[in-house]
Design a protein around this motif. Structure first.
Motif, mmCIF file in Angstrom:
data_model
loop_
_atom_site.group_PDB
_atom_site.id
_atom_site.type_symbol
_atom_site.label_atom_id
_atom_site.label_comp_id
_atom_site.label_asym_id
_atom_site.label_seq_id
_atom_site.Cartn_x
_atom_site.Cartn_y
_atom_site.Cartn_z
ATOM 1 N N GLY A 9 -7.819 -4.856 -8.288
ATOM 2 C CA GLY A 9 -9.052 -4.828 -7.521
ATOM 3 C C GLY A 9 -8.787 -4.547 -6.067
ATOM 4 N N SER A 10 -9.875 -4.387 -5.325
ATOM 5 C CA SER A 10 -9.758 -4.195 -3.882
ATOM 6 C C SER A 10 -10.974 -4.791 -3.205
ATOM 7 C CB SER A 10 -9.609 -2.715 -3.541
ATOM 8 O OG SER A 10 -10.758 -1.995 -3.917
ATOM 9 N N TYR A 11 -10.820 -5.019 -1.930
ATOM 10 C CA TYR A 11 -11.859 -5.667 -1.145
ATOM 11 C C TYR A 11 -11.878 -5.009 0.225
ATOM 12 C CZ TYR A 11 -14.244 -9.412 1.399
ATOM 13 O OH TYR A 11 -15.112 -10.129 2.179
ATOM 14 N N THR A 12 -13.059 -4.760 0.747
ATOM 15 C CA THR A 12 -13.212 -4.177 2.075
ATOM 16 C C THR A 12 -13.987 -5.171 2.937
ATOM 17 O OG1 THR A 12 -13.291 -1.995 1.060
ATOM 18 C CG2 THR A 12 -14.032 -2.139 3.327
ATOM 19 N N PRO A 13 -13.274 -6.077 3.642
ATOM 20 C CA PRO A 13 -13.959 -7.109 4.426
ATOM 21 C C PRO A 13 -14.646 -6.576 5.685
ATOM 22 C CG PRO A 13 -11.600 -7.292 4.713
ATOM 23 C CD PRO A 13 -11.825 -6.234 3.684
ATOM 24 N N VAL A 14 -14.070 -5.523 6.283
ATOM 25 C CA VAL A 14 -14.673 -4.877 7.454
ATOM 26 C C VAL A 14 -14.500 -3.378 7.303
ATOM 27 C CG1 VAL A 14 -14.298 -6.828 9.036
ATOM 28 C CG2 VAL A 14 -12.563 -5.055 8.825
ATOM 29 N N ASP A 15 -15.303 -2.631 8.029
ATOM 30 C CA ASP A 15 -15.237 -1.174 7.965
ATOM 31 C C ASP A 15 -13.829 -0.680 8.295
ATOM 32 O OD1 ASP A 15 -16.840 0.907 7.235
ATOM 33 O OD2 ASP A 15 -17.403 1.433 9.292
ATOM 34 N N GLY A 16 -13.250 0.129 7.414
ATOM 35 C CA GLY A 16 -11.931 0.703 7.654
ATOM 36 C C GLY A 16 -10.772 -0.074 7.060
ATOM 37 N N LEU A 17 -10.976 -1.333 6.713
ATOM 38 C CA LEU A 17 -9.893 -2.164 6.156
ATOM 39 C C LEU A 17 -10.094 -2.329 4.655
ATOM 40 C CD1 LEU A 17 -7.398 -3.998 6.468
ATOM 41 C CD2 LEU A 17 -8.993 -5.889 6.926
ATOM 42 N N GLY A 27 13.064 -3.102 -20.738
ATOM 43 C CA GLY A 27 12.291 -2.283 -19.810
ATOM 44 C C GLY A 27 10.888 -2.781 -19.541
ATOM 45 N N VAL A 28 10.549 -3.980 -20.029
ATOM 46 C CA VAL A 28 9.202 -4.520 -19.844
ATOM 47 C C VAL A 28 9.307 -5.890 -19.181
ATOM 48 C CG1 VAL A 28 7.046 -5.201 -20.963
ATOM 49 C CG2 VAL A 28 8.419 -3.346 -21.934
ATOM 50 N N PRO A 29 9.018 -5.980 -17.878
ATOM 51 C CA PRO A 29 9.026 -7.308 -17.251
ATOM 52 C C PRO A 29 7.816 -8.118 -17.713
ATOM 53 C CG PRO A 29 8.263 -5.665 -15.695
ATOM 54 C CD PRO A 29 8.665 -4.930 -16.935
ATOM 55 N N LYS A 30 7.993 -9.422 -17.829
ATOM 56 C CA LYS A 30 6.849 -10.262 -18.210
ATOM 57 C C LYS A 30 5.810 -10.305 -17.103
ATOM 58 C CE LYS A 30 8.165 -13.410 -21.810
ATOM 59 N NZ LYS A 30 8.153 -14.755 -22.301
ATOM 60 N N PHE A 31 6.257 -10.354 -15.857
ATOM 61 C CA PHE A 31 5.342 -10.464 -14.719
ATOM 62 C C PHE A 31 5.601 -9.343 -13.722
ATOM 63 C CE2 PHE A 31 6.010 -14.819 -16.213
ATOM 64 C CZ PHE A 31 4.699 -15.222 -16.424
ATOM 65 N N SER A 32 4.527 -8.811 -13.161
ATOM 66 C CA SER A 32 4.623 -7.881 -12.041
ATOM 67 C C SER A 32 3.313 -7.950 -11.277
ATOM 68 C CB SER A 32 4.910 -6.450 -12.509
ATOM 69 O OG SER A 32 3.833 -5.950 -13.259
ATOM 70 N N GLY A 33 3.374 -7.586 -10.016
ATOM 71 C CA GLY A 33 2.148 -7.616 -9.232
ATOM 72 C C GLY A 33 2.397 -7.196 -7.799
ATOM 73 N N GLY A 34 1.321 -6.926 -7.109
ATOM 74 C CA GLY A 34 1.470 -6.498 -5.727
ATOM 75 C C GLY A 34 0.206 -6.690 -4.931
ATOM 76 N N ILE A 35 0.371 -6.482 -3.641
ATOM 77 C CA ILE A 35 -0.757 -6.545 -2.714
ATOM 78 C C ILE A 35 -0.544 -5.424 -1.696
ATOM 79 C CG2 ILE A 35 0.373 -8.246 -1.213
ATOM 80 C CD1 ILE A 35 -2.500 -9.439 -0.799
ATOM 81 N N ASN A 36 -1.645 -4.851 -1.243
ATOM 82 C CA ASN A 36 -1.539 -3.793 -0.248
ATOM 83 C C ASN A 36 -2.732 -3.863 0.689
ATOM 84 O OD1 ASN A 36 -3.720 -1.865 -1.277
ATOM 85 N ND2 ASN A 36 -2.453 -2.157 -3.093
ATOM 86 N N ALA A 37 -2.534 -3.327 1.876
ATOM 87 C CA ALA A 37 -3.613 -3.286 2.862
ATOM 88 C C ALA A 37 -3.497 -1.983 3.638
ATOM 89 C CB ALA A 37 -3.530 -4.479 3.806
#
Length: 162
Positions: free
Chosen positions: A8-16, A45-55
């Motif tokens: 998912g993604s979230y846009t808290p303010v314009d441009g972010l 070749g299959v990790p049980k957990f993976s994840g990330g965050i980006n901005a």
């Protein structure tokens, strides 16, 4: 295989824009059938957990050019490199987190970007494998082989659309 993925993604303010992803995968052999594969182990070749965050933050710079800066961090859990058997010399890739940074200027036709991949220079050996001694004994390891996660890389890219 059973599991879930969340994105998912979230846009808290314009441009972010802030984004995230996460995955859990339980991928195991449940019945050996006619093979020598061991049941109950996670598939290679299959990790049980993976994840990330980006901005990423984008704003008008000058004229019709916009500027942006961004960062991302992605976690990959440990995983087997080989299918588990009663005679295999299994190796496991460790878990790791990679952080990337970027900044740039762009307009409709051109973009200029600078980037830093693996900003903290995380050192991890991937796709490790044991090279066995076929002459003396198949299960006597001679040495380990593998790839290193891309080290810190700093670069610039120039793109044009025609």
């Amino acid at each position: 295989s059973r599991g879930f993925e969340l994105e998912g993604s979230y846009t808290p303010v314009d441009g972010l824009r802030i984004g995230y992803d996460a995955a859990y995968t339980a991928a195991a052999i449940t019945s050996p059938g006619a093979s020598s594969l061991l049941t109950g182990y996670q598939l290679p070749g299959v990790p049980k957990f993976s994840g990330g965050i980006n901005a990423q933050y984008t704003w008008p710079a000058f004229g019709n050019w916009s500027a942006d800066v961004g960062a991302s961090a992605h976690y990959t859990g440990s995983e087997l490199n080989d299918a588990p058997t009663t005679t295999s010399l299994n190796t496991k890739d460790p878990s790791y987190t990679r952080v990337d940074l970027r900044a740039g200027l762009s307009q409709d036709q051109y973009s200029i970007n600078i980037f830093v991949h693996n900003a903290f220079d995380e050192r991890v050996y991937l796709q490790q494998g044991v090279v066995a001694n076929a002459i003396l004994a198949p299960q006597t390891p001679l040495y380990m082989s593998g790839f290193v996660l891309q080290p810190r890389t700093i670069g610039i890219s120039l793109d044009a659309k025609y």
